[in-house]
Design a protein around this motif. Structure first.
Motif, mmCIF file in Angstrom:
data_model
loop_
_atom_site.group_PDB
_atom_site.id
_atom_site.type_symbol
_atom_site.label_atom_id
_atom_site.label_comp_id
_atom_site.label_asym_id
_atom_site.label_seq_id
_atom_site.Cartn_x
_atom_site.Cartn_y
_atom_site.Cartn_z
ATOM 1 N N GLN A 93 -32.182 -26.769 14.112
ATOM 2 C CA GLN A 93 -32.216 -25.311 14.144
ATOM 3 C C GLN A 93 -32.335 -24.820 15.584
ATOM 4 O OE1 GLN A 93 -35.652 -23.940 11.998
ATOM 5 N NE2 GLN A 93 -37.115 -25.073 13.235
ATOM 6 N N GLN A 114 -24.695 -18.391 18.279
ATOM 7 C CA GLN A 114 -24.808 -19.481 17.319
ATOM 8 C C GLN A 114 -23.421 -19.911 16.844
ATOM 9 O OE1 GLN A 114 -28.800 -18.446 14.861
ATOM 10 N NE2 GLN A 114 -27.217 -16.872 14.767
ATOM 11 N N ASN A 167 -26.005 -26.247 13.435
ATOM 12 C CA ASN A 167 -26.801 -26.866 14.480
ATOM 13 C C ASN A 167 -26.333 -28.302 14.669
ATOM 14 O OD1 ASN A 167 -29.062 -24.892 15.314
ATOM 15 N ND2 ASN A 167 -29.070 -24.763 13.072
ATOM 16 N N HIS A 191 -29.993 -23.935 17.817
ATOM 17 C CA HIS A 191 -29.000 -24.209 18.857
ATOM 18 C C HIS A 191 -28.269 -22.933 19.251
ATOM 19 C CE1 HIS A 191 -25.995 -26.340 21.227
ATOM 20 N NE2 HIS A 191 -25.062 -25.615 20.621
ATOM 21 N N ARG A 192 -28.147 -22.718 20.548
ATOM 22 C CA ARG A 192 -27.362 -21.620 21.103
ATOM 23 C C ARG A 192 -26.398 -22.205 22.133
ATOM 24 N NH1 ARG A 192 -30.185 -19.650 17.682
ATOM 25 N NH2 ARG A 192 -31.128 -17.563 17.595
#
Length: 224
Positions: free
Chosen positions: A53, A190, A35, A55-56
């Motif tokens: 946390q 991810q 992330n 993150h895409r």
């Protein structure tokens, strides 16, 4: 008695060697999820520094070497490797593209693994230019999309989605990025690793991580 002990000792050493060096004992732990907060802050937009946390990578719309529109939907459910290059690059890009071609060859039978290259000079890298470049490196468009598109969109992806390059510039006419980084993305969008695409040992590490993710993904599918 001594004559008997020697072959027993050899047998024990043989068994130990098999135990520690068999394929099942190779490190198969999967790579971590990265992330923004886990990365070098210089690579991350200031607005994203505290995200630890979830993150895409962003959705994208690009044009590949065949003139086809390529979007995130074409990569849904796939593990893929992304890099940023330009066809006129005389230094690191040829080696990066050679290594991408090697990854394509290694995983040519693995439909779950894809590649995505984005030109950082879309004003020069037309579809015709990309087609010639793709043929040079034997890029299979069903496996490896070599793309162009809107410069601002590509630079936003590099800086705010894949964190491939130092966070400087605005994607304008004078803006330019140049990075050796390969970014590994899993089927959940991810980031699972950032690698120097010009170094042999880094490519080996990337291949190991891809295999680990493929193994996990197949295990999950077979369990359903």
């Amino acid at each position: 008695m001594k004559k008997l002990l020697f072959p027993i000792a050899i047998l024990i050493l043989f068994i130990v060697a098999i135990y520690f060096f068999s394929p099942s004992k190779v490190n198969t732990s999967e790579p971590p999820i990265y992330n923004p907060a886990d990365l070098n802050p210089a690579l991350v937009d200031l607005s994203l520094h505290d995200i630890g946390q979830g993150h895409r990578v962003m959705d994208f719309s690009l044009i590949n070497q065949n003139g086809d529109t390529i979007t995130q939907k074409d990569y849904d459910g796939s593990i893929y490797v992304t890099d940023f290059f330009f066809t006129r690059c005389p230094s690191i890009c040829p080696l990066m593209s050679f290594n991408m071609a090697q990854i394509q060859e290694i995983f040519k039978q693995d439909d779950e693994l894809k590649l995505l290259s984005l030109s950082v000079t879309p004003e020069f890298d037309s579809v015709a230019v990309l087609k010639k470049y793709a043929l040079k490196y034997k890029a299979n468009p069903s496996k490896w999309n070599i793309t162009t598109g809107d410069k601002d969109h590509i630079y936003t992806l590099a800086r705010k989605s894949y964190f491939a390059v130092l966070n400087e510039g605005d994607g304008g006419l004078q803006d330019f990025i140049h990075t050796p980084n390969f970014i590994l993305v899993d089927s959940q969008k991810q980031i699972r690793g950032i690698y120097d695409g010009t170094k042999k040992e880094e490519i080996s590490r990337l291949v190991d991580d891809i295999n680990s993710l493929l193994k996990k993904q197949r295990s999950q599918l077979s369990a359903k």
